[in-house]
Structure formats: C-alpha cells, structure tokens
Enzyme design. Sequence first.
Site, PDB file in Angstrom:
ATOM      1  CE  LYS A 269      -1.668   1.793   3.997  1.00 44.18           C
ATOM      2  NZ  LYS A 269      -1.399   2.940   4.140  1.00 44.18           N
ATOM      3  CG  ASN A 270       2.640   2.777   3.456  1.00 39.65           C
ATOM      4  OD1 ASN A 270       1.459   3.131   3.413  1.00 39.65           O
ATOM      5  ND2 ASN A 270       3.096   2.456   4.765  1.00 39.65           N
TER       6      ASN A 270
ATOM      7  NE  ARG B  34      -0.138  12.145   7.607  1.00 39.73           N
ATOM      8  CZ  ARG B  34       0.233  13.434   7.697  1.00 39.73           C
ATOM      9  NH1 ARG B  34      -0.479  14.374   8.380  1.00 39.73           N
ATOM     10  NH2 ARG B  34       1.544  13.839   7.508  1.00 39.73           N
TER      11      ARG B  34
ATOM     12  CB  CYS C 246      -4.793  10.703  11.766  1.00 43.77           C
ATOM     13  SG  CYS C 246      -3.278   9.875  11.915  1.00 43.77           S
TER      14      CYS C 246
ATOM     15  NE  ARG D 252       0.769  10.317  10.225  1.00 43.36           N
ATOM     16  CZ  ARG D 252       0.329   9.219   9.546  1.00 43.36           C
ATOM     17  NH1 ARG D 252      -0.769   9.122   9.584  1.00 43.36           N
ATOM     18  NH2 ARG D 252       0.947   8.866   8.639  1.00 43.36           N
TER      19      ARG D 252
ATOM     20  CG  ASP E  97       2.992   1.381   9.471  1.00 38.11           C
ATOM     21  OD1 ASP E  97       2.692   2.249  10.331  1.00 38.11           O
ATOM     22  OD2 ASP E  97       3.229   1.888   8.248  1.00 38.11           O
TER      23      ASP E  97
ATOM     24  CB  ILE F 149       7.627   6.736  14.235  1.00 30.93           C
ATOM     25  CG1 ILE F 149       8.993   5.830  14.150  1.00 30.93           C
ATOM     26  CG2 ILE F 149       7.501   7.483  13.003  1.00 30.93           C
ATOM     27  CD1 ILE F 149      10.225   6.297  13.622  1.00 30.93           C
TER      28      ILE F 149
ATOM     29  NE  ARG G  32      -6.558   4.295   5.659  1.00 26.90           N
ATOM     30  CZ  ARG G  32      -5.457   4.703   6.584  1.00 26.90           C
ATOM     31  NH1 ARG G  32      -5.586   4.736   7.616  1.00 26.90           N
ATOM     32  NH2 ARG G  32      -4.151   4.785   5.986  1.00 26.90           N
TER      33      ARG G  32
HETATM   34  C1  UD1 Z   1       4.617   6.760   6.112  1.00 23.99           C
HETATM   35  C2  UD1 Z   1       3.838   5.554   6.148  1.00 23.99           C
HETATM   36  C3  UD1 Z   1       2.916   5.314   7.501  1.00 23.99           C
HETATM   37  C4  UD1 Z   1       4.066   5.154   8.368  1.00 23.99           C
HETATM   38  C5  UD1 Z   1       4.985   6.095   8.505  1.00 23.99           C
HETATM   39  C6  UD1 Z   1       6.077   5.875   9.472  1.00 23.99           C
HETATM   40  C7  UD1 Z   1       2.717   5.644   3.783  1.00 23.99           C
HETATM   41  C8  UD1 Z   1       1.381   6.120   3.075  1.00 23.99           C
HETATM   42  N1  UD1 Z   1       2.642   5.895   4.859  1.00 23.99           N
HETATM   43  O1  UD1 Z   1       3.707   8.010   6.679  1.00 23.99           O
HETATM   44  O2  UD1 Z   1       2.197   3.986   7.207  1.00 23.99           O
HETATM   45  O3  UD1 Z   1       3.367   4.769   9.638  1.00 23.99           O
HETATM   46  O4  UD1 Z   1       5.616   6.298   7.308  1.00 23.99           O
HETATM   47  O5  UD1 Z   1       6.963   5.007   9.133  1.00 23.99           O
HETATM   48  O6  UD1 Z   1       3.881   5.622   3.464  1.00 23.99           O
HETATM   49  N2  UD1 Z   1       7.134  14.186  10.608  1.00 23.99           N
HETATM   50  C9  UD1 Z   1       7.346  15.685  10.828  1.00 23.99           C
HETATM   51  N3  UD1 Z   1       7.160  16.637   9.745  1.00 23.99           N
HETATM   52  C10 UD1 Z   1       6.881  16.102   8.642  1.00 23.99           C
HETATM   53  C11 UD1 Z   1       6.509  14.851   8.206  1.00 23.99           C
HETATM   54  C12 UD1 Z   1       6.590  13.892   9.266  1.00 23.99           C
HETATM   55  O7  UD1 Z   1       7.598  16.081  11.931  1.00 23.99           O
HETATM   56  O8  UD1 Z   1       6.732  17.254   7.899  1.00 23.99           O
HETATM   57  C13 UD1 Z   1       7.079  13.266  11.639  1.00 23.99           C
HETATM   58  C14 UD1 Z   1       5.721  12.656  11.656  1.00 23.99           C
HETATM   59  O9  UD1 Z   1       5.002  13.288  12.520  1.00 23.99           O
HETATM   60  C15 UD1 Z   1       6.636  11.192  12.427  1.00 23.99           C
HETATM   61  C16 UD1 Z   1       7.810  11.100  11.635  1.00 23.99           C
HETATM   62  O10 UD1 Z   1       8.141  12.305  11.145  1.00 23.99           O
HETATM   63  O11 UD1 Z   1       6.480  11.487  13.813  1.00 23.99           O
HETATM   64  C17 UD1 Z   1       7.569  10.128  10.579  1.00 23.99           C
HETATM   65  O12 UD1 Z   1       6.607  10.175   9.750  1.00 23.99           O
HETATM   66  P1  UD1 Z   1       6.756  10.095   8.178  1.00 23.99           P
HETATM   67  O13 UD1 Z   1       7.563   9.209   7.657  1.00 23.99           O
HETATM   68  O14 UD1 Z   1       6.526  11.441   7.474  1.00 23.99           O
HETATM   69  O15 UD1 Z   1       5.128   9.452   7.918  1.00 23.99           O
HETATM   70  P2  UD1 Z   1       4.282   9.290   6.458  1.00 23.99           P
HETATM   71  O16 UD1 Z   1       5.219   9.450   5.532  1.00 23.99           O
HETATM   72  O17 UD1 Z   1       3.474  10.156   6.730  1.00 23.99           O
END
Ligand code: UD1
Length: 420
Positions: free
Chosen positions: A22-23, A92, A116, A121, A307, A329, A399
Amino acid sequence: MDKLIIEGGVKLKGEVTISGAKNAVLPIMAATLLTDDACIIKGVPELRDTNTMVKILRSLGKAVEFEKGVVSVSSLRNTSYIADYKLVSTMRASFCVLGPLLGRLKKAKVSLPGGCVIGVRPVDLHLKGIRALGAEITIDAGYVFARAKKLKGAHIYLGGVYGSSVLATDNVMMSAVLAEGKTFIEAAACEPEVVDLAEFLIKMGAKIKGHGTPVIEIEGVKSLHGATHTIIPDRIEAGTMILASLITKGDILIKNAYFKHLGALIDKIEESGANIVKSENSLHVRYKKTIKAVNITTLPYPGFPTDMQAQMMSLMSLAQGITVITEKIYPDRFMHVAELNRMGALIQREGPHAIVEGVSKLSGAPVMASDLRASACLVLAGLAAKGKTSISRLYHLERGYENIESKLEKLGARVWREKE
Ligand code: UD1
C-alpha cells in the site's frame, strides 16, 4: 458499517500470498501526474486507500482504470493543480500529490491533511523541502499553495525531530526530478517503498542515485515519459502474517514476501525463540515453543517499523515475561492498549512506552479499532483469544489489508462479517 467477528483458538495452517505494498503504490500512483503518457502499475492491492487515490487522480484530470490488480493511468484533460479537501482529508497519503503537481505544473494547491488518531503528523518537512527547491508557499483556508517560476536543484537536509520522513522524501523527490540541476536529499527516508518509487521514476526517465540510503541524488531532467511497474510486496502485511502464525501456534508459508525488507522484525522474532525459514520470495513460520518477551523500539527503516508496533504488542501480550515497547516515531500511537487490556492483556502505558506483562491467555471481547494497524493488532489478539471477538470500525482495516478475511479463512480461521 460492518464489524468483524473472530472465534479464536484455531491454529492457522497453510499458504498465504502477500499483496502489493500500500505505502509503495500510493506515491507511485501520484507520480503518474509527472507525465501525460500512459502508465501501468501492476500488483496493486484492492483497498480503500488505493481506491481513494484513483478518485484523486481522476479529480486531477487523469483517466484511471483499476481492474484485477492493474492500474492504468492516462490523461483525459489538462492536469488540474488543485487537490480538494474532501478527498485529501480522507487519506493522509494523498498529500503526496503535492510534489508531482509542483514538479510538473510549477504550481499546486493541496489541502492540508490534518492530524489523525496516531498523532499530530505535521508537514513541515514536506514544505521545507519544496521551499528549498525554490517554491513559494502560502497557507490559506486549509490549503497549501506552492508555486515557482522554475524549480532549482538544492542540498536539502530533511531530517526532523522523529528522524526521516517517508512521504516528505517522496514529495521532494517527485518535485526535484523535473527541477533544473542537481538535488541532494540528506537524511532521506530509506524505506523500501521510497526505493520502489525511485525505481518507478527512473523507469519514467528520471535520474536518481542513492535511493535506499540517507542521501538521494537527483539530476533534474526536462520531461518524463510513461512506464510500467510492478509494486513490491507489502512488508507490513507479511509481518502481520508472521505474527498470525506465531500467535495461533500455527504453521504458515508466506509467499511473495521479501525477508530483506523485514530484517528488524525477523531479528526480534528470532530473539523471542521462534524460527523463520527464509527463501528469496517466501517465509515459512512454524510455531515450535513458547515465545519469550523481547523489548521493541520503533525507528525509521531499517529499524523496527512503527507500522508493526501494535501487532507485535498482541504477540508480546501472550509472551513469557515483560516487554518494554518504545514508540519513537509516533509517541501517541497506543490507542490499541486499552482494547487489548479489555481482552485480558496486562499493558501499562507510560508516555512513549508500553510495558507488557505476558499473560497465559486472552479472552474474546467486543473491541473497537482506532486505526489501521491497531485493527490488525486486534485481529491477531482475536485469533489467539478464547471465545468470540467482535471488532467494530472495520473500515480502518479495509484501508490497508487486501482480502484479509478470505486470506485468514483459507488458513483455517473462523472469521466473518456482521452488520453493526
Ligand atoms: C509513512 C507511512 C505510514 C508509516 C510512517 C512511518 C505511507 C503512505 N505511510 O507515513 O504508514 O507509519 O511512514 O513509517 O507511506 N514528521 C514531521 N514533519 C513532517 C513529516 C513527518 O515531523 O513534515 C514526523 C511525523 O509526525 C512522524 C515522523 O516524522 O513522527 C515520521 O513520519 P513520516 O515518515 O512522514 O510518515 P508518513 O510518511 O506520513
């Protein structure tokens, strides 16, 4: 709304085939916005999230067909630069249309996705990255509006408080492929799904090196063309199946699974006393002896995946001894603790830690899913529990897990749906 009923206590046995990730597929579908040519993506799981991405691409001007695991994307009209709140707010990951829209059209207006249940996030890293490429950003009425006369390659440090960001790396990479000159993304996410996206972009004509390492080097090109790609297997689904075998004391051959994507999980499983037979594309997991408690800390890849944290908590709630689970995380990703405790688990949350005291049995109960991976954790607990578990808010599970009931049924589980 449906709920899932599980009558626990069956040892799962047989073979299961893992679906596409999915990701990986969501950003790859978004990447088709970088060209007007036709793209074909194979191994796409039939999920609520992939269907949402189909709707988003259509709303942006693409013609999309999705049949039997194949998504075909072509251009119907000029690509629109506005991604609407109604669609983005439901998922998201839709925020990853920002990078390709900006890269291609030099402007993008995308609704902010919001937080969420697993945490706040933020998207600051996404914005930092595209700003460094020369985009001007305004935020108004819940939308990010990014525009640039031209994008220029840059050195971008993309690390945040919680380490690297998967979708921020994806977004910046998708903008930078059409920027002028070279971009270096430092502290880039190394997840296999980021690598899969980079491979797809390379097939489209992008020049990318270093994907899968913390420094990704991108040399901008003038345009990209269509491509065909098969999605990597879903490592989180595979991990969930590993735990399904162990928690039910079963014997499962997991096909279309790459052990090399599951290093941290397999290491912990082996430390807990279980044995996994690894082949190139499959894993054989057979329960042999009592599982021992092992401490877990979630980290960006190749660390233990956040995850898989909730699902591992289910297994540890039945392990011998005390486990400390540390979530690095998403420090608030513990909604499943209270539900597991309703089933007889003994778990105490302390800030970003959960202390799990292994018990000898869980008992079925009505429980509520709060998010995607928490739903999987409750399914695992239900499979192992004595008696009947009913899991409401099933849409979370839909999902991210393709045909989960039929896959479990084929392994012998007593599982069915009922109307709430
Ligand atoms: C992706 C995955 C999700 C997984 C997550 C962490 C997809 C579609 N989703 O989500 O399933 O749980 O990686 O492995 O691929 N953060 C910030 N600022 C930002 C972006 C992120 O502070 O601009 C923080 C987030 O709040 C979190 C950490 O960085 O604490 C990692 O998040 P991130 O890797 O960005 O998660 P996603 O890419 O949204």
